[in-house]
Scaffold this active site. Sequence first.
Site, PDB file in Angstrom:
ATOM      1  N   ASN A  91       0.878  -1.200   0.240  1.00  0.00           N
ATOM      2  CA  ASN A  91       0.091   0.065   0.014  1.00  0.00           C
ATOM      3  C   ASN A  91       0.906   1.188   0.041  1.00  0.00           C
ATOM      4  O   ASN A  91       1.928   1.352   0.535  1.00  0.00           O
ATOM      5  CB  ASN A  91      -0.871  -0.040   1.201  1.00  0.00           C
ATOM      6  CG  ASN A  91      -1.925  -1.175   1.152  1.00  0.00           C
ATOM      7  OD1 ASN A  91      -2.095  -1.943   0.056  1.00  0.00           O
ATOM      8  ND2 ASN A  91      -2.359  -1.687   2.389  1.00  0.00           N
ATOM      9  N   VAL A  92       0.344   2.315  -0.780  1.00  0.00           N
ATOM     10  CA  VAL A  92       0.932   3.524  -0.652  1.00  0.00           C
ATOM     11  C   VAL A  92       0.327   4.656   0.082  1.00  0.00           C
ATOM     12  O   VAL A  92       0.811   5.793   0.043  1.00  0.00           O
ATOM     13  CB  VAL A  92       1.149   4.037  -2.069  1.00  0.00           C
ATOM     14  CG1 VAL A  92       2.185   3.036  -2.890  1.00  0.00           C
ATOM     15  CG2 VAL A  92      -0.026   4.140  -2.851  1.00  0.00           C
ATOM     16  N   HIS A 107       6.003  -0.808  -2.776  1.00  0.00           N
ATOM     17  CA  HIS A 107       5.332  -0.127  -3.912  1.00  0.00           C
ATOM     18  C   HIS A 107       5.638   1.586  -3.880  1.00  0.00           C
ATOM     19  O   HIS A 107       4.658   2.045  -4.775  1.00  0.00           O
ATOM     20  CB  HIS A 107       4.048  -0.316  -4.150  1.00  0.00           C
ATOM     21  CG  HIS A 107       3.994  -2.022  -4.725  1.00  0.00           C
ATOM     22  ND1 HIS A 107       2.644  -2.537  -5.084  1.00  0.00           N
ATOM     23  CD2 HIS A 107       4.734  -2.733  -4.933  1.00  0.00           C
ATOM     24  CE1 HIS A 107       3.016  -3.651  -5.268  1.00  0.00           C
ATOM     25  NE2 HIS A 107       4.296  -4.055  -5.447  1.00  0.00           N
ATOM     26  N   CYS A 115      12.508  12.129  -8.655  1.00  0.00           N
ATOM     27  CA  CYS A 115      13.072  12.788  -9.989  1.00  0.00           C
ATOM     28  C   CYS A 115      13.399  11.703 -11.212  1.00  0.00           C
ATOM     29  O   CYS A 115      14.097  10.875 -10.681  1.00  0.00           O
ATOM     30  CB  CYS A 115      14.260  13.571  -9.861  1.00  0.00           C
ATOM     31  SG  CYS A 115      14.804  14.675 -11.276  1.00  0.00           S
ATOM     32  N   CYS A 137      18.218  18.478  -9.167  1.00  0.00           N
ATOM     33  CA  CYS A 137      18.995  18.718 -10.629  1.00  0.00           C
ATOM     34  C   CYS A 137      18.285  19.536 -11.365  1.00  0.00           C
ATOM     35  O   CYS A 137      18.769  20.089 -12.306  1.00  0.00           O
ATOM     36  CB  CYS A 137      19.183  17.412 -11.501  1.00  0.00           C
ATOM     37  SG  CYS A 137      17.583  16.882 -12.139  1.00  0.00           S
ATOM     38  N   ALA A 217     -10.742  -7.578   7.611  1.00  0.00           N
ATOM     39  CA  ALA A 217      -9.724  -7.156   8.253  1.00  0.00           C
ATOM     40  C   ALA A 217      -9.890  -6.646   9.649  1.00  0.00           C
ATOM     41  O   ALA A 217      -9.315  -6.696  10.585  1.00  0.00           O
ATOM     42  CB  ALA A 217      -8.674  -6.419   7.296  1.00  0.00           C
TER      43      ALA A 217
HETATM   44  N1  APR Z   1     -10.769  -7.223   4.761  1.00  0.00           N
HETATM   45  C1  APR Z   1      -9.953  -8.175   4.144  1.00  0.00           C
HETATM   46  N2  APR Z   1      -9.699  -8.459   3.188  1.00  0.00           N
HETATM   47  C2  APR Z   1     -10.290  -7.662   1.936  1.00  0.00           C
HETATM   48  C3  APR Z   1     -11.347  -6.382   2.492  1.00  0.00           C
HETATM   49  C4  APR Z   1     -11.468  -6.541   3.940  1.00  0.00           C
HETATM   50  N3  APR Z   1     -12.150  -5.244   4.421  1.00  0.00           N
HETATM   51  N4  APR Z   1     -11.676  -5.951   1.426  1.00  0.00           N
HETATM   52  C5  APR Z   1     -11.164  -6.288   0.269  1.00  0.00           C
HETATM   53  N5  APR Z   1     -10.374  -7.403   0.755  1.00  0.00           N
HETATM   54  C6  APR Z   1      -9.366  -8.203  -0.262  1.00  0.00           C
HETATM   55  C7  APR Z   1     -10.061  -8.723  -1.450  1.00  0.00           C
HETATM   56  O1  APR Z   1     -10.901  -9.932  -1.308  1.00  0.00           O
HETATM   57  C8  APR Z   1      -8.958  -8.860  -2.316  1.00  0.00           C
HETATM   58  O2  APR Z   1      -8.111 -10.142  -2.292  1.00  0.00           O
HETATM   59  O3  APR Z   1      -8.544  -7.435  -0.464  1.00  0.00           O
HETATM   60  C9  APR Z   1      -7.770  -7.820  -1.735  1.00  0.00           C
HETATM   61  C10 APR Z   1      -7.772  -6.570  -2.313  1.00  0.00           C
HETATM   62  O4  APR Z   1      -6.934  -6.926  -3.811  1.00  0.00           O
HETATM   63  P1  APR Z   1      -6.284  -5.978  -4.819  1.00  0.00           P
HETATM   64  O5  APR Z   1      -7.434  -4.675  -5.233  1.00  0.00           O
HETATM   65  O6  APR Z   1      -5.873  -6.554  -6.108  1.00  0.00           O
HETATM   66  O7  APR Z   1      -5.220  -5.191  -4.043  1.00  0.00           O
HETATM   67  P2  APR Z   1      -3.577  -5.774  -3.780  1.00  0.00           P
HETATM   68  O8  APR Z   1      -3.731  -7.100  -3.843  1.00  0.00           O
HETATM   69  O9  APR Z   1      -3.104  -4.778  -2.498  1.00  0.00           O
HETATM   70  O10 APR Z   1      -2.819  -5.154  -5.059  1.00  0.00           O
HETATM   71  C11 APR Z   1      -1.661  -5.473  -5.299  1.00  0.00           C
HETATM   72  O11 APR Z   1      -1.714  -4.104  -7.298  1.00  0.00           O
HETATM   73  O12 APR Z   1      -2.333  -2.376  -8.859  1.00  0.00           O
HETATM   74  C12 APR Z   1      -1.456  -3.050  -7.899  1.00  0.00           C
HETATM   75  O13 APR Z   1       0.128  -1.784  -7.094  1.00  0.00           O
HETATM   76  C13 APR Z   1      -1.137  -2.321  -6.542  1.00  0.00           C
HETATM   77  O14 APR Z   1      -0.102  -2.638  -4.683  1.00  0.00           O
HETATM   78  C14 APR Z   1      -1.070  -2.961  -5.473  1.00  0.00           C
HETATM   79  C15 APR Z   1      -1.075  -4.382  -6.005  1.00  0.00           C
END
Ligand code: APR
Length: 232
Positions: A91-92, A107, A115, A137, A217
Amino acid sequence: MRGDKIVILTGAGISAESGLGTFRDEGGLWAQHRIEDVATPEAFARNPELVHRFYNLRRAQAAEAEPNAAHHALTRLQAVWPDDVVIVTQNVDGLHEKAGSAAIHMHGALTRALCAKCDARWDAPAQMCRHDRCPHCGTAATRPDIVWFGEMPYHMDEIAAHLQTCAMFVAIGTSGQVYPAAGFVQEAALCGAATVEINMRDSDMSHAFDTHLKGPASKVVPQWVDRLLASA
Ligand code: APR
């Protein structure tokens, strides 16, 4: 030597209940925007203004967001075992830090600028634009310090060392669709770690975990932390 180290990988799901959208759930960010338009170096070269607009909005949303019970529970865990609880986040949004945790940002971070010419980094202003000059720069090549598709995530050597020496690997709220993070569970398991997945639903990597804790979560993470601390 394998000690008591716990590596916790977090994804967008841990911040969903703080009001920040995930990427791949229904209506997620990648349903609203094409990755090729906003999250690749080529997109930035083609249309930096659009890319800045996308991240300016996300920076503003993250600045408004507050950590939820899951972030706070991880802070509680890390406070008890500061040397043994390693949080690696995709996460960012900075919510781990807002909750008081230390996290490895693989990430990047919305609060940082980079830059594209000289690789200098500094604190990002709330709004960035393509005319912003690098303070080092002087080139107008300022970009968000975010790892885009096609780029190498940060701190991979440090993360690999933790994965190889941890006793437990836990993935929270990540879909297991993006590598290298998706492969961490197998790397840790191969080195003997117990593996736990916390998610609302099955992910693409569920098959690789020993234990699955299903649910939001904000509920499941505090319960898991309580159990872990009680068993210590
Ligand atoms: N509690 C637990 N899990 C959850 C909840 C919640 N409240 N809400 C959603 N989820 C789960 C979903 O079921 C899913 O598996 O979180 C996950 C989110 O998945 P993604 O949207 O794909 O996010 P992420 O896995 O962090 O993505 C990875 O993809 O685009 C890139 O760089 C971006 O860091 C990111 C990477």
